[in-house]
Motif scaffolding. Structure first.
Motif, PDB file in Angstrom:
ATOM      1  N   PHE A  33       0.821  -1.212   0.000  1.00 22.15           N
ATOM      2  CA  PHE A  33       0.000   0.000   0.000  1.00 22.15           C
ATOM      3  C   PHE A  33       0.856   1.264   0.000  1.00 22.15           C
ATOM      4  CE2 PHE A  33       0.212  -0.866   4.636  1.00 22.15           C
ATOM      5  CZ  PHE A  33       0.531   0.384   5.143  1.00 22.15           C
ATOM      6  N   VAL A  34       2.081   1.196   0.541  1.00 27.05           N
ATOM      7  CA  VAL A  34       2.975   2.347   0.440  1.00 27.05           C
ATOM      8  C   VAL A  34       3.371   2.563  -1.020  1.00 27.05           C
ATOM      9  CG1 VAL A  34       5.263   3.232   1.021  1.00 27.05           C
ATOM     10  CG2 VAL A  34       3.820   2.239   2.803  1.00 27.05           C
ATOM     11  N   ASN A  35       3.657   1.475  -1.730  1.00 32.90           N
ATOM     12  CA  ASN A  35       3.961   1.586  -3.164  1.00 32.90           C
ATOM     13  C   ASN A  35       2.799   2.221  -3.921  1.00 32.90           C
ATOM     14  OD1 ASN A  35       5.274  -0.993  -2.014  1.00 32.90           O
ATOM     15  ND2 ASN A  35       6.451  -0.713  -3.899  1.00 32.90           N
ATOM     16  N   VAL A  36       1.600   1.686  -3.700  1.00 29.52           N
ATOM     17  CA  VAL A  36       0.431   2.104  -4.478  1.00 29.52           C
ATOM     18  C   VAL A  36       0.097   3.568  -4.236  1.00 29.52           C
ATOM     19  CG1 VAL A  36      -2.056   1.776  -4.739  1.00 29.52           C
ATOM     20  CG2 VAL A  36      -0.529  -0.211  -4.682  1.00 29.52           C
ATOM     21  N   PHE A  37       0.110   3.982  -2.974  1.00 31.12           N
ATOM     22  CA  PHE A  37      -0.271   5.367  -2.695  1.00 31.12           C
ATOM     23  C   PHE A  37       0.868   6.344  -2.973  1.00 31.12           C
ATOM     24  CE2 PHE A  37      -3.857   3.263  -0.929  1.00 31.12           C
ATOM     25  CZ  PHE A  37      -4.897   4.166  -1.111  1.00 31.12           C
ATOM     26  N   THR A  38       2.111   5.916  -2.815  1.00 30.21           N
ATOM     27  CA  THR A  38       3.220   6.771  -3.244  1.00 30.21           C
ATOM     28  C   THR A  38       3.153   6.991  -4.749  1.00 30.21           C
ATOM     29  OG1 THR A  38       4.654   6.006  -1.447  1.00 30.21           O
ATOM     30  CG2 THR A  38       5.725   7.017  -3.344  1.00 30.21           C
ATOM     31  N   ALA A  39       2.916   5.919  -5.509  1.00 27.51           N
ATOM     32  CA  ALA A  39       2.802   6.044  -6.965  1.00 27.51           C
ATOM     33  C   ALA A  39       1.645   6.958  -7.342  1.00 27.51           C
ATOM     34  CB  ALA A  39       2.614   4.663  -7.593  1.00 27.51           C
ATOM     35  N   SER A  40       0.520   6.805  -6.666  1.00 33.87           N
ATOM     36  CA  SER A  40      -0.660   7.614  -6.982  1.00 33.87           C
ATOM     37  C   SER A  40      -0.441   9.077  -6.623  1.00 33.87           C
ATOM     38  CB  SER A  40      -1.885   7.062  -6.241  1.00 33.87           C
ATOM     39  OG  SER A  40      -2.154   5.731  -6.627  1.00 33.87           O
ATOM     40  N   ILE A  41       0.144   9.324  -5.460  1.00 33.52           N
ATOM     41  CA  ILE A  41       0.409  10.699  -5.033  1.00 33.52           C
ATOM     42  C   ILE A  41       1.409  11.367  -5.956  1.00 33.52           C
ATOM     43  CG2 ILE A  41       1.471  12.064  -3.183  1.00 33.52           C
ATOM     44  CD1 ILE A  41       0.170   9.978  -1.226  1.00 33.52           C
ATOM     45  N   MET A  42       2.464  10.637  -6.335  1.00 31.13           N
ATOM     46  CA  MET A  42       3.450  11.195  -7.275  1.00 31.13           C
ATOM     47  C   MET A  42       2.819  11.451  -8.640  1.00 31.13           C
ATOM     48  SD  MET A  42       6.428  11.481  -5.693  1.00 31.13           S
ATOM     49  CE  MET A  42       7.278  10.855  -4.227  1.00 31.13           C
ATOM     50  N   ALA A  43       1.925  10.555  -9.071  1.00 32.86           N
ATOM     51  CA  ALA A  43       1.240  10.745 -10.350  1.00 32.86           C
ATOM     52  C   ALA A  43       0.416  12.021 -10.324  1.00 32.86           C
ATOM     53  CB  ALA A  43       0.352   9.546 -10.656  1.00 32.86           C
ATOM     54  N   TYR A  44      -0.256  12.259  -9.219  1.00 34.76           N
ATOM     55  CA  TYR A  44      -1.114  13.448  -9.105  1.00 34.76           C
ATOM     56  C   TYR A  44      -0.282  14.722  -8.978  1.00 34.76           C
ATOM     57  CZ  TYR A  44      -4.693  16.658  -7.462  1.00 34.76           C
ATOM     58  OH  TYR A  44      -5.533  17.739  -7.338  1.00 34.76           O
ATOM     59  N   CYS A  45       0.736  14.693  -8.129  1.00 33.47           N
ATOM     60  CA  CYS A  45       1.493  15.917  -7.820  1.00 33.47           C
ATOM     61  C   CYS A  45       2.607  16.207  -8.822  1.00 33.47           C
ATOM     62  CB  CYS A  45       2.100  15.809  -6.424  1.00 33.47           C
ATOM     63  SG  CYS A  45       0.893  15.695  -5.088  1.00 33.47           S
ATOM     64  N   ARG A  46       3.166  15.168  -9.426  1.00 33.56           N
ATOM     65  CA  ARG A  46       4.333  15.359 -10.294  1.00 33.56           C
ATOM     66  C   ARG A  46       4.076  14.943 -11.747  1.00 33.56           C
ATOM     67  NH1 ARG A  46       5.189  18.121  -6.905  1.00 33.56           N
ATOM     68  NH2 ARG A  46       6.736  18.119  -5.246  1.00 33.56           N
ATOM     69  N   SER A  47       2.881  14.426 -12.030  1.00 33.69           N
ATOM     70  CA  SER A  47       2.550  13.968 -13.396  1.00 33.69           C
ATOM     71  C   SER A  47       3.655  13.089 -13.960  1.00 33.69           C
ATOM     72  CB  SER A  47       2.296  15.168 -14.322  1.00 33.69           C
ATOM     73  OG  SER A  47       1.199  15.929 -13.858  1.00 33.69           O
ATOM     74  N   ILE A  48       4.114  12.138 -13.138  1.00 37.21           N
ATOM     75  CA  ILE A  48       5.214  11.269 -13.552  1.00 37.21           C
ATOM     76  C   ILE A  48       4.771  10.346 -14.688  1.00 37.21           C
ATOM     77  CG2 ILE A  48       6.432  11.307 -11.348  1.00 37.21           C
ATOM     78  CD1 ILE A  48       5.027   8.734 -10.574  1.00 37.21           C
ATOM     79  N   HIS A  49       5.733   9.888 -15.470  1.00 39.58           N
ATOM     80  CA  HIS A  49       5.445   9.001 -16.592  1.00 39.58           C
ATOM     81  C   HIS A  49       4.919   7.661 -16.088  1.00 39.58           C
ATOM     82  CE1 HIS A  49       7.181  11.775 -19.417  1.00 39.58           C
ATOM     83  NE2 HIS A  49       8.366  11.738 -18.823  1.00 39.58           N
ATOM     84  N   ILE A  50       4.207   6.969 -16.942  1.00 38.98           N
ATOM     85  CA  ILE A  50       3.632   5.674 -16.576  1.00 38.98           C
ATOM     86  C   ILE A  50       4.735   4.682 -16.200  1.00 38.98           C
ATOM     87  CG2 ILE A  50       3.565   4.838 -18.964  1.00 38.98           C
ATOM     88  CD1 ILE A  50       0.883   3.486 -18.238  1.00 38.98           C
ATOM     89  N   GLU A  51       5.904   4.805 -16.837  1.00 36.81           N
ATOM     90  CA  GLU A  51       7.016   3.904 -16.497  1.00 36.81           C
ATOM     91  C   GLU A  51       7.497   4.131 -15.066  1.00 36.81           C
ATOM     92  OE1 GLU A  51       6.704   4.406 -20.828  1.00 36.81           O
ATOM     93  OE2 GLU A  51       6.917   5.856 -19.177  1.00 36.81           O
ATOM     94  N   THR A  52       7.452   5.376 -14.606  1.00 37.12           N
ATOM     95  CA  THR A  52       7.866   5.677 -13.241  1.00 37.12           C
ATOM     96  C   THR A  52       6.829   5.180 -12.243  1.00 37.12           C
ATOM     97  OG1 THR A  52       9.011   7.657 -14.054  1.00 37.12           O
ATOM     98  CG2 THR A  52       8.654   7.506 -11.684  1.00 37.12           C
ATOM     99  N   ILE A  53       5.559   5.326 -12.587  1.00 39.72           N
ATOM    100  CA  ILE A  53       4.501   4.762 -11.741  1.00 39.72           C
ATOM    101  C   ILE A  53       4.729   3.265 -11.565  1.00 39.72           C
ATOM    102  CG2 ILE A  53       2.017   4.311 -11.547  1.00 39.72           C
ATOM    103  CD1 ILE A  53       1.543   6.867 -13.147  1.00 39.72           C
ATOM    104  N   GLN A  54       5.008   2.587 -12.671  1.00 40.98           N
ATOM    105  CA  GLN A  54       5.230   1.144 -12.620  1.00 40.98           C
ATOM    106  C   GLN A  54       6.461   0.809 -11.783  1.00 40.98           C
ATOM    107  OE1 GLN A  54       4.965  -0.821 -16.419  1.00 40.98           O
ATOM    108  NE2 GLN A  54       6.084  -2.625 -15.714  1.00 40.98           N
ATOM    109  N   ALA A  55       7.514   1.604 -11.910  1.00 40.24           N
ATOM    110  CA  ALA A  55       8.738   1.349 -11.135  1.00 40.24           C
ATOM    111  C   ALA A  55       8.479   1.471  -9.644  1.00 40.24           C
ATOM    112  CB  ALA A  55       9.828   2.323 -11.567  1.00 40.24           C
TER     113      ALA A  55
END
Length: 313
Positions: A227-249
């Motif tokens: 859940f730390v992975n999932v919500f860190t990825a989601s928060i970074m996606a929202y705040c930093r518009s990170i690429h899909i590859e970074t979300i996956q990483a």
């Protein structure tokens, strides 16, 4: 025992990250508790020191009528907060009636915080309109299935409806289950997080997120998402518009030392978000997740050495 998050830090990133993060779904597998036991657990949790991490009690609409005997256990200070799962489109009117009856029975001792709806693979736009009409002011999260293309079609339909609606319908993603085949790949999870964020839709998660960091588990014979992975990825996606590859990483990362909480920020490798950004992302995008255990996730998180600095006493 919790070692780092048993005190709510007034301005700490972990507090913003964990506030009302876990919706208690004790009725569902693998716990699958009897209602009386699950309600007893929830009653205990809302009176405990970690109650700030707790979201609503998750229950199918078909079982709302079973809650009447427990009304005396709750009050306006410690209410029974629900997230209600609707079943099929043809029963929506009946299930809304059951929700209204619950509210009448419990009065100020109960509330409905959200509605969750499983969708078919091919979604009829008229059903979404009906859903929007009948669910009033409740936040709604639609659980999707199907191919990536079918999911894109559904996301577009929800987005279109939100543009003409006074409310916003969000998305619910299943992250696991009692069998290995119920766990989505990191690639698929990253795809849905990315596409949901692009359309400005809120997202919540359910199932399979008992552990903070991604890891292999013998009981399901596969790797479970953290859940730390999932919500860190989601928060970074929202705040930093990170690429899909970074979300996956981020979703794939099994090294807890790559994640770090300070009093002011959450970091993953070279990406950092502030407490204020976490709070905004949690409020507007990454809502919460359903778990049949409230103890396991927070206790395992407390055991990790990913917290920099001591909690204020």
């Amino acid at each position: 025992m919790l070692t780092k998050i048993n005190v709510k830090w007034e301005e700490a990133a972990v507090s913003h990250f964990m506030t009302e993060l876990i919706d208690y779904a004790g009725l569902f597998p693998p716990a699958a508790l009897p209602l009386a036991e699950a309600i007893s657990n929830y009653h205990s949790y809302i009176h405990g020191s970690d109650s700030w991490m707790l979201g609503p009690f998750v229950i199918p609409a078909s079982r709302l009528n079973e809650l009447q005997p427990f009304a005396a256990q709750f009050n306006d200070q410690y209410p029974l907060r629900l997230s209600v799962i609707l079943s099929k489109s043809e029963t929506i009117e009946k299930e809304i009636e059951a929700m209204n009856l619950f509210l009448e029975t419990y009065d100020t001792a109960g509330s409905i915080e959200a509605v969750e709806v499983p969708l078919p693979e091919k979604v009829d736009f008229s059903f979404l309109e009906k859903l929007e009409q009948y669910t009033g002011n409740y936040p709604v999260y639609c659980e999707m299935t199907g191919t990536n293309q079918e999911i894109l079609t559904t996301l577009d339909a929800i987005s279109s409806l939100n543009q003409i609606s006074s409310k916003s319908i969000g998305v619910k993603m299943r992250m696991g289950g009692i069998r290995a085949d119920l766990f989505p790949s990191a690639e698929r999870a990253a795809f849905i997080i990315h596409e949901t964020q692009k359309r400005g839709l809120a997202i919540k998660f359910t199932a399979g997120l008992h552990h903070p960091i991604r890891q292999y588990r013998n009981e399901v014979e596969t790797k479970m998402h953290g859940f730390v992975n999932v919500f860190t990825a989601s928060i970074m996606a929202y705040c930093r518009s990170i690429h899909i590859e970074t979300i996956q990483a981020i979703l794939l990362d099994e090294d807890p030392t790559n994640f770090s909480f300070t009093k002011e920020a959450l970091s993953w490798r070279n990406f950092t978000v502030s407490s204020a950004e976490i709070d905004k992302a949690r409020t507007l995008f990454a809502a919460s997740y359903g778990s049949c255990s409230f103890d396991e996730p927070r206790e395992e998180l407390g055991e990790l050495t990913i917290f920099q600095g001591e909690a204020a006493q």
